[in-house]
Design a protein around this motif. Sequence first.
Motif, PDB file in Angstrom:
ATOM      1  N   UNK A   1      -1.099  -2.797  -9.508  1.00 13.93           N
ATOM      2  CA  UNK A   1      -0.603  -3.546  -8.358  1.00 13.93           C
ATOM      3  C   UNK A   1       0.059  -2.660  -7.316  1.00 13.93           C
ATOM      4  N   UNK A   2       0.285  -1.390  -7.660  1.00 15.30           N
ATOM      5  CA  UNK A   2       0.893  -0.469  -6.708  1.00 15.30           C
ATOM      6  C   UNK A   2       0.188   0.881  -6.789  1.00 15.30           C
ATOM      7  N   UNK A   3       0.314   1.656  -5.742  1.00 15.62           N
ATOM      8  CA  UNK A   3      -0.235   3.015  -5.715  1.00 15.62           C
ATOM      9  C   UNK A   3       0.833   3.970  -6.248  1.00 15.62           C
ATOM     10  N   UNK A   4       0.463   4.773  -7.236  1.00 14.66           N
ATOM     11  CA  UNK A   4       1.431   5.634  -7.921  1.00 14.66           C
ATOM     12  C   UNK A   4       0.944   7.071  -7.966  1.00 14.66           C
ATOM     13  N   UNK A   5       1.878   7.992  -7.823  1.00 10.64           N
ATOM     14  CA  UNK A   5       1.609   9.428  -8.010  1.00 10.64           C
ATOM     15  C   UNK A   5       2.678   9.970  -8.952  1.00 10.64           C
ATOM     16  N   UNK A   6       2.270  10.666 -10.017  1.00 17.55           N
ATOM     17  CA  UNK A   6       3.211  11.175 -11.025  1.00 17.55           C
ATOM     18  C   UNK A   6       3.058  12.676 -11.175  1.00 17.55           C
ATOM     19  N   UNK A   7       4.165  13.395 -11.053  1.00 23.37           N
ATOM     20  CA  UNK A   7       4.227  14.823 -11.372  1.00 23.37           C
ATOM     21  C   UNK A   7       5.125  14.993 -12.589  1.00 23.37           C
ATOM     22  N   UNK A   8       4.627  15.698 -13.605  1.00 23.04           N
ATOM     23  CA  UNK A   8       5.399  15.928 -14.822  1.00 23.04           C
ATOM     24  C   UNK A   8       5.793  17.401 -14.912  1.00 23.04           C
ATOM     25  N   UNK A   9       7.059  17.649 -15.236  1.00 23.05           N
ATOM     26  CA  UNK A   9       7.594  19.007 -15.329  1.00 23.05           C
ATOM     27  C   UNK A   9       8.016  19.299 -16.768  1.00 23.05           C
TER      28      UNK A   9
ATOM     29  N   UNK B   1       4.959  16.978  -0.981  1.00 26.53           N
ATOM     30  CA  UNK B   1       4.799  17.114  -2.432  1.00 26.53           C
ATOM     31  C   UNK B   1       4.403  18.519  -2.865  1.00 26.53           C
ATOM     32  N   UNK B   2       3.799  19.290  -1.988  1.00 28.07           N
ATOM     33  CA  UNK B   2       3.348  20.615  -2.385  1.00 28.07           C
ATOM     34  C   UNK B   2       4.532  21.572  -2.497  1.00 28.07           C
ATOM     35  N   UNK B   3       4.429  22.473  -3.491  1.00 34.70           N
ATOM     36  CA  UNK B   3       5.495  23.442  -3.740  1.00 34.70           C
ATOM     37  C   UNK B   3       5.027  24.825  -3.301  1.00 34.70           C
ATOM     38  N   UNK B   4       5.845  25.542  -2.552  1.00 38.07           N
ATOM     39  CA  UNK B   4       5.477  26.915  -2.192  1.00 38.07           C
ATOM     40  C   UNK B   4       5.326  27.772  -3.449  1.00 38.07           C
ATOM     41  N   UNK B   5       4.346  28.660  -3.428  1.00 43.10           N
ATOM     42  CA  UNK B   5       4.137  29.539  -4.574  1.00 43.10           C
ATOM     43  C   UNK B   5       5.388  30.341  -4.886  1.00 43.10           C
TER      44      UNK B   5
ATOM     45  N   UNK C   1       0.783  -1.228   0.000  1.00 37.91           N
ATOM     46  CA  UNK C   1       0.000   0.000   0.000  1.00 37.91           C
ATOM     47  C   UNK C   1       0.813   1.275   0.000  1.00 37.91           C
ATOM     48  N   UNK C   2       2.151   1.171   0.049  1.00 37.56           N
ATOM     49  CA  UNK C   2       2.972   2.383   0.055  1.00 37.56           C
ATOM     50  C   UNK C   2       2.894   3.063  -1.302  1.00 37.56           C
ATOM     51  N   UNK C   3       2.707   4.387  -1.305  1.00 38.29           N
ATOM     52  CA  UNK C   3       2.558   5.124  -2.557  1.00 38.29           C
ATOM     53  C   UNK C   3       3.925   5.426  -3.164  1.00 38.29           C
ATOM     54  N   UNK C   4       4.056   5.139  -4.443  1.00 38.16           N
ATOM     55  CA  UNK C   4       5.260   5.459  -5.196  1.00 38.16           C
ATOM     56  C   UNK C   4       5.109   6.846  -5.814  1.00 38.16           C
ATOM     57  N   UNK C   5       6.031   7.733  -5.482  1.00 35.64           N
ATOM     58  CA  UNK C   5       6.027   9.081  -6.050  1.00 35.64           C
ATOM     59  C   UNK C   5       7.118   9.175  -7.127  1.00 35.64           C
ATOM     60  N   UNK C   6       6.718   9.628  -8.313  1.00 42.10           N
ATOM     61  CA  UNK C   6       7.670   9.755  -9.411  1.00 42.10           C
ATOM     62  C   UNK C   6       7.527  11.122 -10.064  1.00 42.10           C
ATOM     63  N   UNK C   7       8.664  11.769 -10.320  1.00 43.82           N
ATOM     64  CA  UNK C   7       8.693  12.996 -11.121  1.00 43.82           C
ATOM     65  C   UNK C   7       9.195  12.633 -12.511  1.00 43.82           C
ATOM     66  N   UNK C   8       8.521  13.139 -13.537  1.00 36.41           N
ATOM     67  CA  UNK C   8       8.946  12.959 -14.923  1.00 36.41           C
ATOM     68  C   UNK C   8       9.334  14.332 -15.456  1.00 36.41           C
ATOM     69  N   UNK C   9      10.569  14.467 -15.881  1.00 39.54           N
ATOM     70  CA  UNK C   9      11.074  15.752 -16.365  1.00 39.54           C
ATOM     71  C   UNK C   9      11.058  15.727 -17.886  1.00 39.54           C
ATOM     72  N   UNK C  10      10.127  16.472 -18.472  1.00 44.65           N
ATOM     73  CA  UNK C  10       9.935  16.489 -19.915  1.00 44.65           C
ATOM     74  C   UNK C  10       8.592  15.882 -20.271  1.00 44.65           C
ATOM     75  N   UNK C  11       7.802  16.588 -21.108  1.00 44.10           N
ATOM     76  CA  UNK C  11       6.444  16.129 -21.416  1.00 44.10           C
ATOM     77  C   UNK C  11       6.309  15.637 -22.851  1.00 44.10           C
TER      78      UNK C  11
END
Length: 477
Positions: free
Chosen positions: A31-39, A404-408, A5-15
């Motif tokens: 099969x896993x919990x995933x969170x993706x942020x794309x930059x 995960x949150x970024x300051x403004x 149940x542990x969430x996998x956090x991934x950043x993808x650089x380039x869209x």
Amino acid sequence: MTEPGRELRVAVVGSGPSGSYAAERLLSRRDISVRVDMFERLTTPWGLVRFGVAPDHLATKSVIIGFERMTRDPRFRLWLNVEVGRHVSPEQLSERYHAVIYAVGAMGARDMGVPGEDLPGSHSATEFVGWYNGHPEYADRAFDFSTERAVVIGNGNVAIDIARILLTTPARLVRTDIAQHALEQLSTSRVREVVVVGRRGPAEAAFTNGELLGLLNVPDLRVVVDPEGFESTHSARPPLDFAAAHKTARLSQLAGYGRQTSNSDRRVVLRFCAAPQRLLGQDRVSGIRLARNALVADGSAVRAIPTFEFDELDCGLVIRSVGFRASPIGSVPFDFSRHVIPNRDGRAIDPESGETVPGTYVTGWIKRGPSGVIGTNKQCAKQTVECLIEDFLVGALAEPTADLEYPTSQLPAAFDVRAWRAIDAHERREGIRSGRPRVKLVDPAALLAVASTAVAEPAEDEALGAVNGLPPRRWPS
């Protein structure tokens, strides 16, 4: 082993396609919990699909449909106008994510290394393709289309695209999503012949059979093969694979066709076994000197060697399509000889120790060099993501230490998916008005102005924010 149940956090650089395929692959896992942020450093997403694929290849651009669907996944966030290495560092990403996938491509132009290369009238493929595709960083480039002959150095798919766009009639260009400024200037172009130069023979040409077939199917365009260089012989050629043999057979037919008459005043000339020796001219390009090459077998490959025989062609425009190179990103390992992030199957490695860099991955051109077509990136991304998932499941990835949150204040000019949807809708509306697929925005100020309309309707803004997992934000003025 990883905890259930542990969430996998991934950043993808380039869209671009490589990054988007990687994000899609991650989000497809059940099969896993995933969170993706794309930059993405630009104000619009999709990289080479938007800025590299030729405007008349609309079917190829349809991959965006899947990417757009991905943006509505609540586990996905899109950060536009954010450059990693400038606005946020690789170290700061590593604090927030288990893994970072670098998919930044390779948009720098390789040089030919010949005299006269820097003369006005000599341009890189990066400039020209970016210009006609509406890339904001190349929209202000100036090209001289008053000459009747242009020369493209290199014979990969990009070179064929450039030749085709240069010679496509305005009536056909207006049906595409080519940038408006390019449409207007190419509509008055006097270019009627484009010579595409390759240093080796037809079997070794870098363009695909599909790209050649597309060129042959352009109405009102004559495609010929220059006999000089086409019949060049060499000793003990290695056996041709099917694709090379098929390409050579098709070009053999063209060589005969090229000696026939044609009513078309627009033609592409494919010249083989030639390499630029120097660009001619004083204040600007007025011609090019080509060195004739001979081919020799070198093991399983074919090598071009100079014969010290030369030809000169008059021309006023030269476009160099001899390859692309990537640039380093902050502290991320980089191979300055190959211009890639050194890696094994997508896992970044330290070039000195040869050890993997935990949590750092690569895909696309920054992984393997500038090769392949859009679809090639799908398998490339799959390989990288499988390595990443494997590392996560065995507990080889360090836990994030920051929220995960970024300051403004850290990302004051960042856009999110709501801004892209406003831009996309605007471009499509303008396209409908002019009978085109879309009319691209290229001016950064105009992009920002349209993006700001994304918050004009609070209800819609709130809904889209919920979909994208982002809080409402104030747009920079």
